[in-house]
Write a protein that holds these residues in place. Structure first.
Motif, PDB file in Angstrom:
ATOM      1  N   GLY A 124       1.350  -1.121   0.143  1.00 44.84           N
ATOM      2  CA  GLY A 124       0.103  -0.190   0.078  1.00 44.84           C
ATOM      3  C   GLY A 124       0.718   1.378  -0.261  1.00 44.84           C
ATOM      4  O   GLY A 124       2.163   1.589  -0.008  1.00 44.84           O
ATOM      5  N   ASP A 125       0.394   2.517  -0.133  1.00 47.09           N
ATOM      6  CA  ASP A 125       0.846   3.818  -0.064  1.00 47.09           C
ATOM      7  C   ASP A 125       0.377   3.956   1.765  1.00 47.09           C
ATOM      8  O   ASP A 125      -0.637   4.284   1.451  1.00 47.09           O
ATOM      9  CB  ASP A 125       0.632   4.185  -1.689  1.00 47.09           C
ATOM     10  N   VAL A 126       1.459   5.958   1.249  1.00 49.53           N
ATOM     11  CA  VAL A 126       0.898   6.571   2.371  1.00 49.53           C
ATOM     12  C   VAL A 126       0.761   7.810   1.245  1.00 49.53           C
ATOM     13  O   VAL A 126       1.961   7.940   0.908  1.00 49.53           O
ATOM     14  CB  VAL A 126       2.160   6.515   3.645  1.00 49.53           C
ATOM     15  N   LEU A 127       0.268   8.172   1.878  1.00 45.64           N
ATOM     16  CA  LEU A 127      -0.432   9.180   1.088  1.00 45.64           C
ATOM     17  C   LEU A 127      -1.176  11.029   1.709  1.00 45.64           C
ATOM     18  O   LEU A 127      -1.026  10.505   2.412  1.00 45.64           O
ATOM     19  CB  LEU A 127      -1.943   9.053   0.794  1.00 45.64           C
ATOM     20  N   PRO A 128      -0.271  12.124   1.312  1.00 43.82           N
ATOM     21  CA  PRO A 128      -0.588  13.847   1.782  1.00 43.82           C
ATOM     22  C   PRO A 128      -2.265  14.055   2.314  1.00 43.82           C
ATOM     23  O   PRO A 128      -2.789  13.073   1.683  1.00 43.82           O
ATOM     24  CB  PRO A 128      -0.053  13.928   1.144  1.00 43.82           C
ATOM     25  N   SER A 129      -2.370  14.250   3.301  1.00 43.60           N
ATOM     26  CA  SER A 129      -3.544  14.439   3.099  1.00 43.60           C
ATOM     27  C   SER A 129      -4.071  15.589   3.680  1.00 43.60           C
ATOM     28  O   SER A 129      -3.119  16.542   4.166  1.00 43.60           O
ATOM     29  CB  SER A 129      -4.371  13.615   5.185  1.00 43.60           C
ATOM     30  N   ALA A 130      -5.232  16.148   2.938  1.00 40.89           N
ATOM     31  CA  ALA A 130      -5.341  18.195   3.383  1.00 40.89           C
ATOM     32  C   ALA A 130      -5.713  17.913   4.888  1.00 40.89           C
ATOM     33  O   ALA A 130      -5.582  19.353   5.338  1.00 40.89           O
ATOM     34  CB  ALA A 130      -6.564  17.987   2.525  1.00 40.89           C
ATOM     35  N   ALA A 131      -6.241  17.160   5.389  1.00 40.75           N
ATOM     36  CA  ALA A 131      -6.825  17.523   6.868  1.00 40.75           C
ATOM     37  C   ALA A 131      -5.377  17.561   7.748  1.00 40.75           C
ATOM     38  O   ALA A 131      -5.168  16.430   7.255  1.00 40.75           O
ATOM     39  CB  ALA A 131      -7.424  16.491   7.589  1.00 40.75           C
ATOM     40  N   GLU A 132      -5.434  18.454   8.553  1.00 43.32           N
ATOM     41  CA  GLU A 132      -4.051  18.052   9.592  1.00 43.32           C
ATOM     42  C   GLU A 132      -4.620  16.634  10.295  1.00 43.32           C
ATOM     43  O   GLU A 132      -5.574  16.079  10.790  1.00 43.32           O
ATOM     44  CB  GLU A 132      -4.532  19.577  10.684  1.00 43.32           C
ATOM     45  N   ARG A 133      -3.307  15.861  10.944  1.00 43.67           N
ATOM     46  CA  ARG A 133      -3.433  15.124  11.916  1.00 43.67           C
ATOM     47  C   ARG A 133      -4.199  14.025  11.671  1.00 43.67           C
ATOM     48  O   ARG A 133      -3.940  13.241  11.871  1.00 43.67           O
ATOM     49  CB  ARG A 133      -4.472  15.670  12.980  1.00 43.67           C
ATOM     50  N   THR A 134      -3.950  13.843  10.126  1.00 40.83           N
ATOM     51  CA  THR A 134      -4.537  12.720   9.356  1.00 40.83           C
ATOM     52  C   THR A 134      -3.761  11.859   8.781  1.00 40.83           C
ATOM     53  O   THR A 134      -2.599  12.277   8.076  1.00 40.83           O
ATOM     54  CB  THR A 134      -5.650  12.941   8.348  1.00 40.83           C
ATOM     55  N   LEU A 135      -3.610  10.471   9.227  1.00 40.15           N
ATOM     56  CA  LEU A 135      -2.723   9.381   8.350  1.00 40.15           C
ATOM     57  C   LEU A 135      -4.067   9.216   6.846  1.00 40.15           C
ATOM     58  O   LEU A 135      -4.482   8.652   8.034  1.00 40.15           O
ATOM     59  CB  LEU A 135      -2.923   7.940   9.330  1.00 40.15           C
ATOM     60  N   LEU A 136      -3.064   9.197   5.947  1.00 37.17           N
ATOM     61  CA  LEU A 136      -3.753   8.467   5.022  1.00 37.17           C
ATOM     62  C   LEU A 136      -3.532   7.832   4.013  1.00 37.17           C
ATOM     63  O   LEU A 136      -2.212   7.873   3.905  1.00 37.17           O
ATOM     64  CB  LEU A 136      -4.012   9.612   3.548  1.00 37.17           C
ATOM     65  N   TYR A 137      -3.868   6.179   4.085  1.00 38.35           N
ATOM     66  CA  TYR A 137      -3.156   5.761   3.425  1.00 38.35           C
ATOM     67  C   TYR A 137      -4.685   4.773   2.896  1.00 38.35           C
ATOM     68  O   TYR A 137      -4.969   4.381   3.099  1.00 38.35           O
ATOM     69  CB  TYR A 137      -2.609   4.601   4.404  1.00 38.35           C
ATOM     70  N   THR A 138      -3.118   3.605   1.941  1.00 39.43           N
ATOM     71  CA  THR A 138      -4.050   2.214   1.754  1.00 39.43           C
ATOM     72  C   THR A 138      -3.987   1.006   1.792  1.00 39.43           C
ATOM     73  O   THR A 138      -2.123   0.731   2.493  1.00 39.43           O
ATOM     74  CB  THR A 138      -3.710   2.665  -0.423  1.00 39.43           C
TER      75      THR A 138
END
Ligand code: NAD
Length: 480
Positions: A124-138
């Motif tokens: 999977g990937d870790v992606l930048p998020s527009a929200a603060e304090r958010t871990l966005l990944y697949t």
């Protein structure tokens, strides 16, 4: 554990057991010889296999990928240890020469090793998020229960290249091999079972498509179907399964060309053409069935190809001297002989072979036709036998037009020393696998494999591409 002499059962929920009746596995080089007998699965066995696969799915999905990989490594080692014995059985049931069978058994082990290694790769990937304090990944999630249906022409490599990624990525499997090559399927299941695969994760059903085909492909517990075989069967399975939301992967036929340019090394061109056309008795989806040659070298090329075809020794693949084994069955032999009738009717110039070869087995002479029209049936249809059609084209553009003029798009080869021609060919050939100065057949386990146009469902097998079919992507937002 499977064996009672040469009698083999079904493998369901980790146990070998009887089916209903017996399937006789015969040697195509000596059809009187029964190599082994196999249980015939019934629709009730199909239900049991799916129930076992469904029950095993949550545990296998939760098993760490590293532990799944260890099982695949152990199974690969068992296949490698047993490669000579498996090769002898492969030749006896399918007919290809021992040298090719040894290559295929080794390749099955290599495929298992590759996917064992993939179990330790990022999923999977870790992606930048527009929200603060958010871990966005697949994350990649298994599909669930996968139905695997395979043809006879690579009876251990093709099952390996479907089953290994299915298992590596956390799916459980219901596997139906071709009824013409059940023994290699048994050897693969044995290796995986002995390597420690938990009960129910892989279930093997030998049997006849007429008896269990529909039950297998229309089963409510099938989350996905990975099929390799002929176009009509594959398309019918797809047409029935897709409306039900079942993910379907098809790898189908080919009508693969080799283009020979005037600057080609002629010995190399002849060698690659003959290997592509005649090895495995032409029974490869990637076999070379059309040679498109520049007129300035057509006579020399034709002379050498015809001489090479006449030198090939047809016979039992188990004899070291044999170059070309039998067709796999009487039906396939008759199908090829029908195409030789078609060729006669279409008026192509018979240059070598043209009929059955001597012997009790399903032998056909290596056959070469000259002056084959690109639009003729011999120029368009998959024959799946040792038959090569020669054509001419005045330049690369014309050769590409002919090469691309078929419904299939699996592989194509160009023989040249011209870099610009090689680049143009790689761009313009409408196929999934391009070769320059290598034969149309040939695929390495770490590379994606599959066809364009009507040769596949446009997914790819093997290599890193396999994950795309055998998993779903989950997108996860965690805000803390
Ligand atoms: P086939 O379509 O007759 O059979 C393939 C498999 O499907 C077998 O296991 C068969 O028992 C099963 N089957 C048949 N009818 C079924 C049904 N109604 N429901 C469920 N299963 C069914 O093909 P084949 O003669 O075994 O193989 C030759 C074909 O396979 C050729 O067209 C060849 O090009 C193709 N092939 C393609 C690739 C590839 O990767 N593109 C590789 C090898 C072979």
């Amino acid at each position: 554990m499977t064996r009672n002499g040469t009698s083999f059962g079904l493998f369901i929920d980790g146990r070998w057991r009887d089916g209903d009746g017996a399937l006789e596995n015969r040697n195509p080089a000596a059809p009187g010889e029964v190599i082994s007998t196999h249980a015939l699965a019934t629709p009730a066995d199909v239900d049991e296999a799916y129930a076992a696969a469904r029950a095993a799915a949550p545990g296998w999905r939760r098993t760490s990928p590293i532990a799944r990989g260890e099982i695949l490594y152990r199974a690969a080692a068992l296949l490698a240890e047993r490669a000579d014995a498996i090769a002898a059985e492969l030749t006896a049931e399918e007919g290809k020469t021992l040298a090719e069978a040894r290559g295929e058994a080794g390749r099955a082990a290599a495929i298992l090793r590759f996917f064992a290694g993939e179990c330790a790769q990022p999923m999977g990937d870790v992606l930048p998020s527009a929200a603060e304090r958010t871990l966005l990944y697949t994350a990649r999630e298994p599909l669930g229960v996968v139905c695997v249906i395979t043809p006879w022409n690579f009876p251990i490599a093709i099952p390996a290249w479907k089953i290994a990624p299915a298992l590596a990525y956390g799916n459980t499997v219901v596997f139906k091999p071709s009824d013409l090559t059940p023994l290699c399927a048994i050897r693969l299941a044995e290796a995986l079972g002995e390597a420690g695969l938990p009960a129910g994760v892989l279930n093997l059903l030998t049997g006849m498509p007429g008896q269990i085909g529909d039950a297998l492909t229309s089963h409510a517990e099938a989350d996905a179907i990975s099929f390799t075989g002929s176009n009509p069967v594959g398309r019918a399975i797809q047409a029935a399964a897709v409306p039900r939301g079942v993910k379907v992967q098809l790898e189908l036929g080919g009508k693969n060309p080799v283009i020979v340019l005037p600057d080609a090394d002629l010995d190399l061109a002849v060698d690659l053409t003959m290997r592509g056309a005649m090895w495995s008795t032409g029974q490869k989806c990637t076999a070379t069935s059309r040679a498109i040659v520049h007129p300035s070298i057509a006579d020399a090329f034709t002379e050498r190809v015809v001489a090479a075809a006449r030198e090939l020794r047809v016979g039992d693949g188990a004899a070291e001297r044999t170059n070309v084994g039998p067709l796999v069955s009487e039906r396939q032999r008759d199908r090829v002989l029908e195409y030789l009738d078609v060729a006669r009717g279409e008026g192509h110039e018979l240059l070598a072979g043209g009929g059955p070869a001597d012997g009790d087995g399903w032998f056909v002479e290596p056959t070469v036709y000259g002056g084959v029209g690109p639009d003729s049936r011999i120029g368009q249809e998959e024959i799946f036998g040792p038959v090569l059609g020669l054509m001419t084209a005045g330049d690369l553009d014309e050769a590409l037009r002919i090469a691309n003029s078929v419904e299939f798009g699996l592989s194509a080869s160009l023989i040249t020393r011209d870099l610009a021609a090689a680049l143009a060919f790689a761009r313009e050939a409408e196929v999934g696998v391009v070769h320059v100065n290598s034969e149309t057949a040939g695929a390495e386990p770490q590379a994606p494999f599959g066809g364009m146009k009507r040769s596949s469902s446009h997914s790819r097998e093997q290599g890193k591409s396999a994950v795309d079919f055998f998993t779903d992507t989950k997108t996860i937002y965690i805000t803390g």
